[in-house]
Design a protein around this motif. Structure first.
Motif, PDB file in Angstrom:
ATOM      1  N   ASP A 156     -28.958   7.405  34.945  1.00  0.00           N
ATOM      2  CA  ASP A 156     -28.330   8.710  35.201  1.00  0.00           C
ATOM      3  C   ASP A 156     -26.835   8.573  35.479  1.00  0.00           C
ATOM      4  OD1 ASP A 156     -30.757   9.840  34.913  1.00  0.00           O
ATOM      5  OD2 ASP A 156     -31.143  10.168  37.055  1.00  0.00           O
ATOM      6  N   LEU A 157     -26.464   7.604  36.345  1.00  0.00           N
ATOM      7  CA  LEU A 157     -25.069   7.541  36.815  1.00  0.00           C
ATOM      8  C   LEU A 157     -24.219   6.587  35.992  1.00  0.00           C
ATOM      9  CD1 LEU A 157     -25.698   7.359  40.673  1.00  0.00           C
ATOM     10  CD2 LEU A 157     -25.263   9.388  39.308  1.00  0.00           C
ATOM     11  N   ASN A 158     -24.886   5.567  35.405  1.00  0.00           N
ATOM     12  CA  ASN A 158     -24.201   4.596  34.554  1.00  0.00           C
ATOM     13  C   ASN A 158     -23.031   3.898  35.249  1.00  0.00           C
ATOM     14  OD1 ASN A 158     -24.589   3.403  32.150  1.00  0.00           O
ATOM     15  ND2 ASN A 158     -23.059   4.618  31.073  1.00  0.00           N
ATOM     16  N   ILE A 159     -23.197   3.611  36.540  1.00  0.00           N
ATOM     17  CA  ILE A 159     -22.154   2.892  37.280  1.00  0.00           C
ATOM     18  C   ILE A 159     -22.423   1.388  37.173  1.00  0.00           C
ATOM     19  CG2 ILE A 159     -21.235   2.442  39.613  1.00  0.00           C
ATOM     20  CD1 ILE A 159     -21.715   5.397  40.216  1.00  0.00           C
ATOM     21  N   THR A 160     -21.383   0.634  36.869  1.00  0.00           N
ATOM     22  CA  THR A 160     -21.488  -0.830  36.787  1.00  0.00           C
ATOM     23  C   THR A 160     -22.195  -1.343  38.042  1.00  0.00           C
ATOM     24  OG1 THR A 160     -19.346  -0.754  35.704  1.00  0.00           O
ATOM     25  CG2 THR A 160     -20.130  -2.934  36.397  1.00  0.00           C
ATOM     26  N   SER A 161     -23.250  -2.151  37.868  1.00  0.00           N
ATOM     27  CA  SER A 161     -24.029  -2.587  39.022  1.00  0.00           C
ATOM     28  C   SER A 161     -24.248  -4.086  38.984  1.00  0.00           C
ATOM     29  CB  SER A 161     -25.401  -1.896  39.030  1.00  0.00           C
ATOM     30  OG  SER A 161     -25.250  -0.502  39.098  1.00  0.00           O
ATOM     31  N   ILE A 162     -24.113  -4.708  40.141  1.00  0.00           N
ATOM     32  CA  ILE A 162     -24.381  -6.142  40.263  1.00  0.00           C
ATOM     33  C   ILE A 162     -25.439  -6.288  41.350  1.00  0.00           C
ATOM     34  CG2 ILE A 162     -23.375  -8.434  40.593  1.00  0.00           C
ATOM     35  CD1 ILE A 162     -20.661  -7.236  39.911  1.00  0.00           C
ATOM     36  N   TYR A 163     -26.552  -6.890  40.979  1.00  0.00           N
ATOM     37  CA  TYR A 163     -27.767  -6.843  41.807  1.00  0.00           C
ATOM     38  C   TYR A 163     -28.264  -8.256  42.055  1.00  0.00           C
ATOM     39  CZ  TYR A 163     -32.491  -5.085  42.985  1.00  0.00           C
ATOM     40  OH  TYR A 163     -33.675  -4.780  43.600  1.00  0.00           O
ATOM     41  N   VAL A 164     -28.335  -8.643  43.314  1.00  0.00           N
ATOM     42  CA  VAL A 164     -28.787  -9.997  43.668  1.00  0.00           C
ATOM     43  C   VAL A 164     -30.273  -9.979  44.004  1.00  0.00           C
ATOM     44  CG1 VAL A 164     -28.719 -11.680  45.551  1.00  0.00           C
ATOM     45  CG2 VAL A 164     -26.590 -10.931  44.485  1.00  0.00           C
ATOM     46  N   GLY A 205     -20.352  -0.168  33.080  1.00  0.00           N
ATOM     47  CA  GLY A 205     -21.669   0.455  32.979  1.00  0.00           C
ATOM     48  C   GLY A 205     -22.820  -0.522  32.851  1.00  0.00           C
ATOM     49  N   GLU A 206     -22.515  -1.800  32.867  1.00  0.00           N
ATOM     50  CA  GLU A 206     -23.575  -2.795  32.686  1.00  0.00           C
ATOM     51  C   GLU A 206     -24.339  -3.006  34.002  1.00  0.00           C
ATOM     52  OE1 GLU A 206     -24.061  -7.040  30.322  1.00  0.00           O
ATOM     53  OE2 GLU A 206     -22.160  -6.614  31.288  1.00  0.00           O
ATOM     54  N   PHE A 207     -25.625  -3.374  33.888  1.00  0.00           N
ATOM     55  CA  PHE A 207     -26.425  -3.742  35.056  1.00  0.00           C
ATOM     56  C   PHE A 207     -26.651  -5.252  34.993  1.00  0.00           C
ATOM     57  CE2 PHE A 207     -29.277  -1.659  38.290  1.00  0.00           C
ATOM     58  CZ  PHE A 207     -29.650  -2.834  38.925  1.00  0.00           C
ATOM     59  N   ILE A 208     -25.971  -5.978  35.878  1.00  0.00           N
ATOM     60  CA  ILE A 208     -26.057  -7.442  35.883  1.00  0.00           C
ATOM     61  C   ILE A 208     -26.890  -7.881  37.073  1.00  0.00           C
ATOM     62  CG2 ILE A 208     -24.697  -9.488  36.521  1.00  0.00           C
ATOM     63  CD1 ILE A 208     -24.119  -9.138  33.780  1.00  0.00           C
ATOM     64  N   VAL A 209     -27.828  -8.784  36.846  1.00  0.00           N
ATOM     65  CA  VAL A 209     -28.621  -9.319  37.955  1.00  0.00           C
ATOM     66  C   VAL A 209     -28.245 -10.769  38.196  1.00  0.00           C
ATOM     67  CG1 VAL A 209     -30.933  -9.871  38.784  1.00  0.00           C
ATOM     68  CG2 VAL A 209     -30.539  -7.744  37.527  1.00  0.00           C
ATOM     69  N   ALA A 254     -19.292  -0.196  46.401  1.00  0.00           N
ATOM     70  CA  ALA A 254     -20.209   0.181  47.481  1.00  0.00           C
ATOM     71  C   ALA A 254     -21.374  -0.788  47.462  1.00  0.00           C
ATOM     72  CB  ALA A 254     -20.702   1.607  47.282  1.00  0.00           C
ATOM     73  N   MET A 255     -21.753  -1.240  48.650  1.00  0.00           N
ATOM     74  CA  MET A 255     -22.755  -2.300  48.712  1.00  0.00           C
ATOM     75  C   MET A 255     -24.006  -1.836  49.460  1.00  0.00           C
ATOM     76  SD  MET A 255     -21.932  -6.197  49.346  1.00  0.00           S
ATOM     77  CE  MET A 255     -23.064  -7.462  49.869  1.00  0.00           C
ATOM     78  N   LEU A 294     -22.881  -2.751  44.391  1.00  0.00           N
ATOM     79  CA  LEU A 294     -23.323  -4.120  44.648  1.00  0.00           C
ATOM     80  C   LEU A 294     -24.608  -4.031  45.467  1.00  0.00           C
ATOM     81  CD1 LEU A 294     -19.872  -5.614  45.733  1.00  0.00           C
ATOM     82  CD2 LEU A 294     -20.894  -5.646  43.442  1.00  0.00           C
ATOM     83  N   PHE A 295     -25.641  -4.752  45.045  1.00  0.00           N
ATOM     84  CA  PHE A 295     -26.912  -4.726  45.770  1.00  0.00           C
ATOM     85  C   PHE A 295     -27.269  -6.160  46.170  1.00  0.00           C
ATOM     86  CE2 PHE A 295     -27.188  -1.335  42.589  1.00  0.00           C
ATOM     87  CZ  PHE A 295     -27.774  -0.276  43.263  1.00  0.00           C
ATOM     88  N   ASP A 296     -27.549  -6.387  47.445  1.00  0.00           N
ATOM     89  CA  ASP A 296     -28.000  -7.722  47.860  1.00  0.00           C
ATOM     90  C   ASP A 296     -29.453  -7.640  48.318  1.00  0.00           C
ATOM     91  OD1 ASP A 296     -28.304 -10.319  48.579  1.00  0.00           O
ATOM     92  OD2 ASP A 296     -26.610 -10.396  49.952  1.00  0.00           O
ATOM     93  N   GLU A 297     -30.372  -7.999  47.451  1.00  0.00           N
ATOM     94  CA  GLU A 297     -31.814  -7.983  47.724  1.00  0.00           C
ATOM     95  C   GLU A 297     -32.247  -6.700  48.436  1.00  0.00           C
ATOM     96  OE1 GLU A 297     -33.902 -11.226  47.742  1.00  0.00           O
ATOM     97  OE2 GLU A 297     -32.305 -12.710  47.586  1.00  0.00           O
ATOM     98  N   PRO A 298     -31.942  -5.524  47.853  1.00  0.00           N
ATOM     99  CA  PRO A 298     -32.175  -4.281  48.600  1.00  0.00           C
ATOM    100  C   PRO A 298     -33.654  -3.971  48.817  1.00  0.00           C
ATOM    101  CG  PRO A 298     -31.573  -3.781  46.341  1.00  0.00           C
ATOM    102  CD  PRO A 298     -31.383  -5.267  46.515  1.00  0.00           C
ATOM    103  N   LEU A 299     -34.543  -4.601  48.061  1.00  0.00           N
ATOM    104  CA  LEU A 299     -35.954  -4.213  48.164  1.00  0.00           C
ATOM    105  C   LEU A 299     -36.797  -5.221  48.932  1.00  0.00           C
ATOM    106  CD1 LEU A 299     -36.517  -2.887  44.533  1.00  0.00           C
ATOM    107  CD2 LEU A 299     -35.503  -1.757  46.510  1.00  0.00           C
ATOM    108  N   SER A 300     -36.163  -6.276  49.457  1.00  0.00           N
ATOM    109  CA  SER A 300     -37.001  -7.359  49.982  1.00  0.00           C
ATOM    110  C   SER A 300     -37.708  -7.007  51.293  1.00  0.00           C
ATOM    111  CB  SER A 300     -36.202  -8.650  50.108  1.00  0.00           C
ATOM    112  OG  SER A 300     -35.037  -8.399  50.805  1.00  0.00           O
ATOM    113  N   ASN A 301     -37.320  -5.886  51.944  1.00  0.00           N
ATOM    114  CA  ASN A 301     -38.054  -5.486  53.154  1.00  0.00           C
ATOM    115  C   ASN A 301     -39.230  -4.563  52.869  1.00  0.00           C
ATOM    116  OD1 ASN A 301     -36.569  -6.903  54.948  1.00  0.00           O
ATOM    117  ND2 ASN A 301     -35.185  -5.230  55.471  1.00  0.00           N
ATOM    118  N   LEU A 302     -39.433  -4.239  51.611  1.00  0.00           N
ATOM    119  CA  LEU A 302     -40.461  -3.253  51.285  1.00  0.00           C
ATOM    120  C   LEU A 302     -41.745  -3.933  50.828  1.00  0.00           C
ATOM    121  CD1 LEU A 302     -38.229  -0.782  49.219  1.00  0.00           C
ATOM    122  CD2 LEU A 302     -38.650  -0.809  51.672  1.00  0.00           C
TER     123      LEU A 302
END
Ligand SMILES: Nc1ncnc2c1ncn2[C@@H]1O[C@H](COP(=O)(O)OP(=O)(O)OP(=O)(O)O)[C@@H](O)[C@H]1O
Ligand SMILES: [Mg+2]
Length: 360
Positions: free
Chosen positions: A182-190, A29-33, A78-79, A156-164
């Motif tokens: 809301d979902l509390n899914i473990t997330s790793i965000y680059v 459930g952790e959000f790691i960047v 899911a990435m 898993l997120f790889d710079e998902p906002l850099s095109n915005l």
């Protein structure tokens, strides 16, 4: 949901090692960047967790199972990519449903999952549109919807906002955080954006040339940076770095021959008489009454930002550059003299050779 454990992860491309042994225990459930400059190995590390890149040495475990040799599709992750690559000829509904259809999920369940994700992401009214009929932010939400419907153990997120654009990035950042709550899914965000990292992450992995320079909460990383690199990377404008020497009685720091600053009580006595790198964040200078301060500073120019003012100038005979960030609006003209002080607990000391933080 699941934790992710990285144990001494290495990656080489041919003879070139680009990841040099990373350890991190990511809690359920952790959000790691994963934060760091371009080329430091963020995407490579994420891709090894996803299974898109072979792990050269070390172990990745998801939910307690080592996944080193497991196919990406079997890892239950899911990435979301920077380039969200929606199918242009499919509706929003079908873009989200596609991954479930190829897994031969029953139609009723697909319908339920897509509608549920659409509700969470406020896409319900857009389900029949094609991607070209959507804004950038809406497309990014569809890309996230595609991941949510799979109900993965890890995002898993790889710079998902850099095109915005800048405004949309702020809005999507809040939405991603809310989604996580809301979902509390473990997330790793680059990301290489420190503001995104500070606002999204429960903890950050700050990467420096393929190694984890520091792993900690955003505040730990800001208040007690472990290395000179982390200190300079986190914070805007960047921390000021000055050459200094700890006095022989370890009570103060000499800045050249004219200026000095008192050291905190827990200063490293063992380093008396030694050279150090002193770091001071621009926001930690205080303007005091003339002659009461410890640094006599001369203004060069100012940038008024509204809520605060950036003041550029120098001090001392060697005209050492400093940047200050002062609250409110200040219209200082060039060559104004300011007397500055800094609370001793806001001084950061680094070893000039190892570049590691010296305690205090
Ligand atoms: N397939 C590859 N073959 C050889 N070298 C690679 C390959 N992929 C990445 N590298 C190298 O590995 C290092 C890390 O790359 P990576 O893409 O992980 O960086 P990054 O931190 O994600 O950078 P950015 O912020 O620019 O996306 C870089 O020096 C890169 O040139
Ligand atoms: Mg990358």
């Amino acid at each position: 949901m699941a934790g992710v454990t990285l144990t001494d992860i290495h990656k080489s491309f041919g003879k070139n090692e680009v990841i040099h042994g990373i350890d991190c225990d990511i809690k359920d459930g952790e959000f790691i960047v994963i934060l760091g400059p371009s080329g430091c190995g963020k995407s490579t590390l994420l891709r090894m967790i996803a299974g898109l890149e072979k792990i050269s040495a070390g172990q990745v475990a998801i939910d307690g199972r080592v996944v080193n040799n497991m196919e990406p599709a079997d890892r239950d992750v899911a990435m979301v990519f920077q380039n969200y690559a929606l199918y242009p000829h499919m509706t929003v509904f079908n873009n989200m449903a596609y991954g479930l259809k190829i897994r031969r999920m029953p139609k009723a369940e697909i319908e339920e999952r897509v509608h549920n994700a659409a509700r969470i992401l406020e896409l319900t009214d857009l389900l029949e549109r094609k991607p070209r009929q959507l804004s950038g932010g809406q497309r990014q939400r569809v890309a996230m919807g595609r991941c949510i419907v799979r109900e993965p153990k890890v995002f898993l997120f790889d710079e998902p906002l850099s095109n915005l654009d800048a405004k949309l990035r702020v809005q999507m950042r809040l939405e991603i955080r809310k989604l996580h709550e809301d979902l509390n899914i473990t997330s790793i965000y680059v990301t290489h954006d420190q503001v995104e990292a500070m606002t999204l992450g429960d903890r950050l992995i700050v990467m420096d040339e393929g190694s984890a320079a520091q792993i900690g909460s955003p505040l730990e990383v800001y208040e007690r940076p472990a290395t000179r690199f982390v200190a300079g990377f986190i914070g805007s404008p960047a921390m000021n770095f000055l050459e200094a020497r700890i006095s022989d009685d370890a009570r103060c720091l000499a800045l050249g021959s004219d200026d000095s600053l008192p050291l905190p009580d827990d200063a490293p006595a063992g380093r008396a008489g030694r050279d150090v790198i002193l770091g001071i964040r621009p926001e930690h200078f205080e303007v005091t009454q003339q002659d009461k301060g410890l640094i006599q500073f001369t203004v060069n120019h100012v940038e008024i930002l509204g809520a605060d003012t950036l003041v550029y100038g120098h001090f001392g005979r060697r005209k050492i550059d400093l940047t200050l960030r002062l609250p409110d609006i200040h219209n200082f003209v060039k060559d104004t003299s300011l007397s500055l002080s800094v609370a001793p607990d806001k001084l950061h000391l680094f070893d000039p050779q190892t570049r590691q933080r010296i305690t205090c």
